[in-house]
Write a protein that holds these residues in place. Structure first.
Motif, mmCIF file in Angstrom:
data_model
loop_
_atom_site.group_PDB
_atom_site.id
_atom_site.type_symbol
_atom_site.label_atom_id
_atom_site.label_comp_id
_atom_site.label_asym_id
_atom_site.label_seq_id
_atom_site.Cartn_x
_atom_site.Cartn_y
_atom_site.Cartn_z
ATOM 1 N N GLU A 1 -29.684 -20.879 -16.510
ATOM 2 C CA GLU A 1 -30.256 -20.322 -17.730
ATOM 3 C C GLU A 1 -30.582 -18.832 -17.624
ATOM 4 O OE1 GLU A 1 -33.540 -22.820 -18.789
ATOM 5 O OE2 GLU A 1 -32.243 -24.470 -19.404
ATOM 6 N N LYS A 2 -29.969 -18.135 -16.671
ATOM 7 C CA LYS A 2 -30.182 -16.697 -16.530
ATOM 8 C C LYS A 2 -28.845 -15.958 -16.640
ATOM 9 C CE LYS A 2 -34.120 -17.458 -13.469
ATOM 10 N NZ LYS A 2 -35.124 -17.272 -14.520
ATOM 11 N N GLU A 3 -28.842 -14.852 -17.389
ATOM 12 C CA GLU A 3 -27.656 -14.002 -17.467
ATOM 13 C C GLU A 3 -27.607 -13.136 -16.211
ATOM 14 O OE1 GLU A 3 -27.634 -11.697 -21.070
ATOM 15 O OE2 GLU A 3 -28.624 -13.311 -22.177
ATOM 16 N N VAL A 4 -26.499 -13.192 -15.503
ATOM 17 C CA VAL A 4 -26.400 -12.484 -14.228
ATOM 18 C C VAL A 4 -25.325 -11.400 -14.322
ATOM 19 C CG1 VAL A 4 -26.060 -12.710 -11.736
ATOM 20 C CG2 VAL A 4 -27.079 -14.601 -13.036
ATOM 21 N N GLY B 1 -33.330 -10.323 3.360
ATOM 22 C CA GLY B 1 -31.879 -10.472 3.371
ATOM 23 C C GLY B 1 -31.330 -10.568 1.962
ATOM 24 N N PHE B 2 -30.025 -10.476 1.831
ATOM 25 C CA PHE B 2 -29.363 -10.446 0.531
ATOM 26 C C PHE B 2 -29.506 -11.775 -0.198
ATOM 27 C CE2 PHE B 2 -25.383 -9.711 -2.096
ATOM 28 C CZ PHE B 2 -25.884 -8.605 -2.760
ATOM 29 N N GLU B 3 -29.218 -12.861 0.469
ATOM 30 C CA GLU B 3 -29.322 -14.170 -0.173
ATOM 31 C C GLU B 3 -30.763 -14.502 -0.530
ATOM 32 O OE1 GLU B 3 -27.378 -17.064 2.249
ATOM 33 O OE2 GLU B 3 -25.363 -16.288 1.840
ATOM 34 N N GLU B 4 -31.690 -14.083 0.337
ATOM 35 C CA GLU B 4 -33.112 -14.309 0.039
ATOM 36 C C GLU B 4 -33.509 -13.571 -1.239
ATOM 37 O OE1 GLU B 4 -37.459 -12.975 1.784
ATOM 38 O OE2 GLU B 4 -35.860 -13.393 3.250
ATOM 39 N N ALA B 5 -32.993 -12.353 -1.429
ATOM 40 C CA ALA B 5 -33.300 -11.586 -2.639
ATOM 41 C C ALA B 5 -32.781 -12.303 -3.885
ATOM 42 C CB ALA B 5 -32.686 -10.199 -2.532
ATOM 43 N N ILE B 6 -31.586 -12.850 -3.793
ATOM 44 C CA ILE B 6 -31.006 -13.568 -4.934
ATOM 45 C C ILE B 6 -31.806 -14.832 -5.225
ATOM 46 C CG2 ILE B 6 -28.935 -14.726 -5.800
ATOM 47 C CD1 ILE B 6 -27.323 -12.824 -3.933
ATOM 48 N N ASP B 7 -32.174 -15.566 -4.180
ATOM 49 C CA ASP B 7 -32.990 -16.776 -4.365
ATOM 50 C C ASP B 7 -34.295 -16.455 -5.074
ATOM 51 O OD1 ASP B 7 -31.108 -18.362 -3.104
ATOM 52 O OD2 ASP B 7 -32.067 -18.247 -1.136
ATOM 53 N N LYS B 8 -34.943 -15.380 -4.655
ATOM 54 C CA LYS B 8 -36.214 -15.004 -5.274
ATOM 55 C C LYS B 8 -36.024 -14.596 -6.737
ATOM 56 C CE LYS B 8 -38.806 -13.699 -1.143
ATOM 57 N NZ LYS B 8 -39.630 -12.674 -0.467
ATOM 58 N N ALA B 9 -34.885 -13.979 -7.039
ATOM 59 C CA ALA B 9 -34.609 -13.585 -8.423
ATOM 60 C C ALA B 9 -34.514 -14.804 -9.331
ATOM 61 C CB ALA B 9 -33.322 -12.767 -8.483
ATOM 62 N N PHE B 10 -33.906 -15.872 -8.830
ATOM 63 C CA PHE B 10 -33.777 -17.093 -9.635
ATOM 64 C C PHE B 10 -35.111 -17.819 -9.800
ATOM 65 C CE2 PHE B 10 -29.191 -16.675 -9.043
ATOM 66 C CZ PHE B 10 -28.728 -17.094 -10.291
ATOM 67 N N GLU B 11 -36.057 -17.561 -8.934
ATOM 68 C CA GLU B 11 -37.376 -18.190 -9.037
ATOM 69 C C GLU B 11 -38.224 -17.569 -10.138
ATOM 70 O OE1 GLU B 11 -39.054 -17.809 -5.169
ATOM 71 O OE2 GLU B 11 -37.612 -19.184 -4.220
ATOM 72 N N LEU B 12 -37.896 -16.356 -10.553
ATOM 73 C CA LEU B 12 -38.682 -15.647 -11.560
ATOM 74 C C LEU B 12 -38.270 -16.045 -12.967
ATOM 75 C CD1 LEU B 12 -38.609 -12.121 -9.878
ATOM 76 C CD2 LEU B 12 -40.525 -13.731 -9.908
ATOM 77 N N ASN C 1 -37.361 -14.612 -15.807
ATOM 78 C CA ASN C 1 -36.799 -13.521 -16.604
ATOM 79 C C ASN C 1 -35.426 -13.914 -17.124
ATOM 80 O OD1 ASN C 1 -39.009 -11.738 -16.202
ATOM 81 N ND2 ASN C 1 -38.219 -11.217 -14.174
ATOM 82 N N GLN C 2 -34.996 -13.260 -18.201
ATOM 83 C CA GLN C 2 -33.733 -13.625 -18.844
ATOM 84 C C GLN C 2 -32.508 -13.129 -18.074
ATOM 85 O OE1 GLN C 2 -35.329 -11.605 -22.439
ATOM 86 N NE2 GLN C 2 -34.358 -13.274 -23.572
ATOM 87 N N VAL C 3 -32.630 -11.958 -17.454
ATOM 88 C CA VAL C 3 -31.487 -11.291 -16.828
ATOM 89 C C VAL C 3 -31.756 -11.041 -15.352
ATOM 90 C CG1 VAL C 3 -30.113 -9.157 -16.779
ATOM 91 C CG2 VAL C 3 -30.784 -10.170 -18.980
ATOM 92 N N ILE C 4 -30.737 -11.286 -14.513
ATOM 93 C CA ILE C 4 -30.754 -10.857 -13.116
ATOM 94 C C ILE C 4 -29.683 -9.784 -12.971
ATOM 95 C CG2 ILE C 4 -30.331 -11.499 -10.705
ATOM 96 C CD1 ILE C 4 -31.283 -14.312 -11.383
ATOM 97 N N LEU C 5 -30.097 -8.607 -12.541
ATOM 98 C CA LEU C 5 -29.176 -7.472 -12.425
ATOM 99 C C LEU C 5 -29.187 -6.934 -11.001
ATOM 100 C CD1 LEU C 5 -27.388 -5.166 -13.608
ATOM 101 C CD2 LEU C 5 -29.530 -3.951 -14.129
ATOM 102 N N LEU C 6 -28.040 -7.007 -10.339
ATOM 103 C CA LEU C 6 -27.859 -6.306 -9.072
ATOM 104 C C LEU C 6 -27.406 -4.886 -9.399
ATOM 105 C CD1 LEU C 6 -27.523 -6.133 -5.941
ATOM 106 C CD2 LEU C 6 -25.139 -6.807 -6.298
ATOM 107 N N SER C 7 -28.276 -3.921 -9.199
ATOM 108 C CA SER C 7 -27.951 -2.505 -9.419
ATOM 109 C C SER C 7 -28.702 -1.723 -8.351
ATOM 110 C CB SER C 7 -28.358 -2.072 -10.840
ATOM 111 O OG SER C 7 -27.832 -0.804 -11.126
ATOM 112 N N PRO C 8 -28.131 -1.600 -7.154
ATOM 113 C CA PRO C 8 -28.906 -1.254 -5.953
ATOM 114 C C PRO C 8 -29.467 0.161 -5.884
ATOM 115 C CG PRO C 8 -26.893 -2.429 -5.386
ATOM 116 C CD PRO C 8 -26.778 -2.037 -6.818
ATOM 117 N N ALA C 9 -28.843 1.129 -6.573
ATOM 118 C CA ALA C 9 -29.272 2.537 -6.483
ATOM 119 C C ALA C 9 -29.143 3.086 -5.064
ATOM 120 C CB ALA C 9 -30.710 2.706 -6.987
#
Length: 450
Positions: A323-326, A404-415, A417-425
Motif C-alpha cells: 500500500e505504499k508508492e515506491v 544497512g541498505f535493507e534495514e533502511a528499506i524495512d524501516k521505511a515500510f514500517e512508517l 507514509n504514502q510514498v517511499i522515495l530513495l533519493s540519496p543526495a
C-alpha cells in the motif's frame, strides 16, 4: 578531420569503458595502443584485459611507467581521473597532449553532435532528445550516459546525442557540437575540479568563443546559467520562460515553442507527459528546442514525448507495494537532484531514504524543502552522521538512522507514509559500484516484499 593513426603510439589513461572503446577504435586504425591503469589488477578486469591483449593492446596496472609514457603521440584520458593527478604533470613534462574520448570521437567523424551538460537532468534530456529525433533520424545516445561515442563511429548515425560531464569537458578543448545545451548549475564535483569556479569554467568551456556551437540552449530559470548566457554572442534559445523568440515555455498547462516573434506553437499538455515534476518539464522543454532546431514536425515531437517513460533510477516508479508508492531515484547523487525529486511529491506524505558517500555539499536548501515535503527521513552510509547533524541544525528532526541498505528499506515500510522515495543526495561508492547497482538492489528488495 580524421588522422592517420598508423604506427602512432597512443596512451590510454584508465581501463574504463571509454578507455577501452578508444583503444579498440584506434587499434583498428593502426595505432599502437597502451592502456595504463593506476589501480591494481583484479579479477573484475580480467575480461577487458584479455580482450585488449588479444587485440595487441598493451596494459599495465598499479602505476604509470615511463615505458608506457615515453614517445606517446597523444593521451586519451578517462573521465574519472582528476586534473590534480600526478600523471598529467608528467605528461606535460613529456609534451604529450591529453584529450577526452569524446573529443577523440568528435575529431574522427563528420556526424554532428548534440551535447547536453548540467549538474542535473542531463541524462533524461539526452535520452528524451534521442527518443524524439529517432522518429525521423538515427540519433543514438552516447557519452557520460555509458556509451562511448568512439564505439559508434563505424555505425550509421545522423546525429550523436551526447551527455557530457564536466569531467569530460575538462579535456575537450576542441569539441564543437552543433547544438549545446546547459541544463543547470549547482555545486557538485568540487573536490575533483579543485573549486566551484573551476567546475563552472569546465561547463562554460562548451560555449567558448573559439569553439562556439551553431546553437546554444540555456535554462532561463537557473540564475547562474542565465547570467552566463547574456555573454554568449551566438544564436541562443531559452527554456523555462517566455521571450520574444527562440524559447520553450509553459503556459496554461502546456509546453509551447516560439522561434519567431508572434509564431507560438503548442507542443503538448503537461498532463500527457509521463515524466513527473517541474524539473522534468525543464528537460522536456530543452528536448523540444533541440528537436525544433533539427527540423522535426510537431506531431512527431508530441507523440514521442507522450510515449517516453522515465529512465531507470530517475524518479522511477517501482510499484505500489504494501500500500505504499515506491520510487527509485538512485541517480540523485547530490542534494540538488534530491530537491528536484522531493518537489514532485508535494501534497503526499513521504519517507525519504538518503545517504551514502558524502560529497560535502551544502544541505541548507535540502533541509528547507524537506520541512515542506518529507514526513520522515532514514539516513544510512558514510554521510549519515553529517546529514543528521546538518538536518537538526536546520530544524528538521524526523530522523531515523539505519546500519544497512535493507534495514533502511524495512524501516521505511514500517512508517505510515504514502510514498517511499530513495533519493540519496550522495554518491553510492561506500556500498555499491555505482548508482545503477544501488537502484537495482533497491528495486529487487522492494519487489521481494510483494
Amino acid at each position: 578531420m580524421k588522422r592517420n593513426w598508423f604506427d602512432k603510439k597512443v596512451l590510454i589513461l584508465g581501463l574504463s569503458k571509454s578507455g577501452t572503446a578508444a583503444a579498440e577504435y584506434l587499434n583498428a586504425k593502426g595505432a599502437d595502443c597502451y592502456i595504463t591503469e593506476k589501480k591494481e589488477y583484479n579479477e573484475k578486469m580480467a575480461a577487458d584485459v584479455e580482450k585488449m591483449n588479444n587485440l595487441g593492446i598493451k596494459t599495465e596496472f598499479g602505476n604509470h611507467s615511463d615505458e608506457f609514457l615515453d614517445g606517446a603521440y597523444l593521451a586519451v584520458t578517462s573521465p574519472g581521473i582528476p586534473p590534480c593527478a600526478e600523471i598529467f604533470s608528467r605528461l606535460k613534462e613529456k609534451k604529450v597532449p591529453v584529450i577526452s574520448e569524446i573529443e577523440l570521437a568528435f575529431k574522427e567523424t563528420g556526424i554532428p553532435f548534440i551535447a547536453v551538460t548540467g549538474t542535473n537532468g542531463k541524462t533524461t534530456t539526452t535520452m528524451l532528445t534521442s527518443f524524439i529525433l529517432n522518429r525521423e533520424y538515427k540519433a543514438p545516445v552516447c557519452g557520460n550516459i555509458g556509451i562511448p561515442p568512439t564505439s559508434l563511429l563505424n555505425g550509421d548515425a545522423d546525429y550523436f546525442v551526447c551527455e557530457v560531464s564536466s569531467f569530460q569537458l575538462q579535456y575537450s578543448r576542441c569539441f564543437r557540437p552543433q547544438i549545446a545545451v546547459w541544463m543547470n548549475f549547482t555545486p557538485d564535483h568540487i573536490d575533483w575540479h579543485g573549486g566551484l569556479e573551476n567546475y563552472f569554467a569546465a561547463k562554460a568551456g562548451l560555449f567558448a568563443k573559439e569553439k562556439m556551437p551553431a546553437f546554444a540552449v540555456f535554462n532561463a530559470l537557473d540564475e547562474r546559467v542565465y547570467e552566463f548566457s547574456k555573454t554568449y554572442s551566438g544564436e541562443k534559445f531559452y527554456f523555462g520562460k517566455e521571450f520574444e523568440k527562440n524559447c520553450a515555455y509553459i503556459k496554461e498547462g502546456a509546453v509551447y515553442f516560439k522561434r519567431k516573434a508572434g509564431e507560438e506553437e503548442k507542443i503538448i499538455d503537461l498532463n500527457e507527459i509521463q515524466l513527473v515534476g517541474n524539473h522534468n518539464y525543464q528537460n522536456v522543454m530543452a528536448s523540444v528546442i533541440c528537436a525544433k532546431i533539427v527540423g522535426l514536425g510537431n506531431e512527431n515531437i508530441y507523440n514521442a514525448i507522450k510515449e517516453f517513460a522515465p529512465p531507470e533510477h530517475r524518479c522511477e516508479y517501482v510499484g505500489t507495494v504494501l500500500e505504499k508508492e515506491v520510487y527509485n531515484d538512485s541517480k540523485a547523487t547530490n542534494p540538488e537532484a534530491s530537491v528536484f525529486a522531493l518537489k514532485s511529491f508535494a501534497g503526499k506524505t513521504v519517507t525519504l531514504i538518503a545517504g551514502g558517500r558524502d560529497k560535502n555539499t551544502d544541505l541548507t536548501e535540502m533541509c528547507n524543502v524537506m520541512k515542506e515535503c518529507v514526513h520522515d527521513v532514514i539516513l544510512l552510509g558514510e554521510a549519515k552522521e553529517r546529514f543528521e547533524s546538518e538536518f537538526r541544525k536546520n530544524g528538521y528532526n524526523n530522523i531515523i538512522t539505519a546500519n544497512g541498505f535493507e534495514e533502511a528499506i524495512d524501516k521505511a515500510f514500517e512508517l505510515d507514509n504514502q510514498v517511499i522515495l530513495l533519493s540519496p543526495a550522495c554518491a553510492s561508492f561506500d556500498m555499491f559500484s555505482g548508482y545503477e547497482e544501488r537502484g537495482r538492489v533497491f528495486k529487487d528488495y522492494v519487489l521481494s516484499k510483494k
